[in-house]
Design an enzyme around this catalytic site. Structure first.
Site, PDB file in Angstrom:
ATOM      1  N   HIS A 133      56.079  20.982  48.291  1.00 21.32           N
ATOM      2  CA  HIS A 133      55.719  22.368  47.980  1.00 21.32           C
ATOM      3  C   HIS A 133      56.424  22.785  46.693  1.00 21.32           C
ATOM      4  O   HIS A 133      57.623  22.520  46.525  1.00 21.32           O
ATOM      5  CB  HIS A 133      56.139  23.278  49.132  1.00 21.32           C
ATOM      6  CG  HIS A 133      55.736  24.705  48.933  1.00 21.32           C
ATOM      7  ND1 HIS A 133      54.438  25.136  49.124  1.00 21.32           N
ATOM      8  CD2 HIS A 133      56.450  25.794  48.532  1.00 21.32           C
ATOM      9  CE1 HIS A 133      54.378  26.427  48.867  1.00 21.32           C
ATOM     10  NE2 HIS A 133      55.575  26.853  48.504  1.00 21.32           N
TER      11      HIS A 133
ATOM     12  N   LYS B 220      39.160  23.282  64.418  1.00 24.40           N
ATOM     13  CA  LYS B 220      40.183  22.432  63.819  1.00 24.40           C
ATOM     14  C   LYS B 220      40.472  21.223  64.710  1.00 24.40           C
ATOM     15  O   LYS B 220      40.629  20.096  64.232  1.00 24.40           O
ATOM     16  CB  LYS B 220      41.470  23.232  63.588  1.00 24.40           C
ATOM     17  CG  LYS B 220      42.602  22.397  62.982  1.00 24.40           C
ATOM     18  CD  LYS B 220      43.924  23.146  62.973  1.00 24.40           C
ATOM     19  CE  LYS B 220      43.915  24.255  61.958  1.00 24.40           C
ATOM     20  NZ  LYS B 220      44.079  23.729  60.576  1.00 24.40           N
TER      21      LYS B 220
ATOM     22  N   THR C 258      47.148  14.564  41.682  1.00 22.77           N
ATOM     23  CA  THR C 258      48.195  13.986  40.836  1.00 22.77           C
ATOM     24  C   THR C 258      49.364  13.458  41.669  1.00 22.77           C
ATOM     25  O   THR C 258      49.957  12.434  41.320  1.00 22.77           O
ATOM     26  CB  THR C 258      48.700  15.010  39.808  1.00 22.77           C
ATOM     27  OG1 THR C 258      49.214  16.165  40.484  1.00 22.77           O
ATOM     28  CG2 THR C 258      47.572  15.432  38.867  1.00 22.77           C
TER      29      THR C 258
END
EC number: 2.1.2.2
Length: 210
Positions: A109, A65, A13
């Site tokens: 956040h 990673k 979103t």
């Protein structure tokens, strides 16, 4: 015009809010790449509808990673990406990307950092019984939601409201605040030059984004 990559892991979103704002000319950038670490995530469908190229990968297919971030970095460089916006990307960014895009990776956040970092921030605040939470946009560093804060907006918690209502209000604020901050950041150099030329004064992003 700046070229922006959005990193996301879920429904997308915030990705959609950024794309829509860019199409309206409210964010001075082209959303030129989606990076997604979850094949099958809904955000990939959103990118396809918006004709945004996507780099989709499974971290388990890489030995480390550093290995998958090196491949991401190749994609970013190939597409001449200037900035990275994390939008529900559920992985810490490692040294490979941090060093290549120092000061040009931002995240949103759903809390008033440093309160309630990490996963389920809305649930953390809700269960803690605090009177308010909010949304933070910050620069990304090696920690979990520890980078310097760029802008915050408070969201009050209504006593007795279901958590779904709080989540909906926080998401609405996210979809407004993130494009606003990106507009300021991506146009900052030009804005600084204009302010200096006009009157020699400057205003920080923190002051302009309320």
């Amino acid at each position: 015009m700046k070229r922006l990559a959005v990193f996301a892991s879920g429904s997308g979103t915030n990705f959609q809010a950024i794309v829509d704002a860019a199409k309206r000319g409210e964010v001075p950038a082209e959303v030129a790449l989606l990076v997604c670490d979850r094949p099958g995530a809904k955000v990939i469908e959103r990118a396809a509808r918006e004709n945004v190229p996507a780099f989709v990968f499974s971290p388990k297919d890489y030995p480390s990673k550093a290995a998958f971030e090196s491949e991401i970095l190749r994609e970013l460089k190939e597409r001449q990406i200037d900035w990275i916006a994390l939008a529900g990307y559920m992985r810490l960014i490692g040294p490979t990307l941090l060093s290549a895009y120092e000061g040009k990776i931002v995240n949103i956040h759903p809390s008033l950092l440093p309160a309630f970092p990490g996963k389920d921030a809305i649930g953390q605040a809700y269960r803690a019984g605090v009177l308010e939470t909010g949304v933070t946009v910050h620069y990304v560093d090696e920690g979990m939601d520890t980078g310097p804060v760029i802008a915050q907006r408070v969201v009050p918690i209504v006593p007795g409201e279901p958590i779904e209502a709080l989540e909906a209000r926080i998401h609405q604020v996210e979809h407004e605040l993130y494009p606003t901050v990106l507009r300021m950041l991506l146009g900052e150099k030009e804005q600084q030059e204009e302010r200096i030329e006009n009157d020699g004064s400057e205003t920080s992003i923190d002051q302009r984004v309320q």
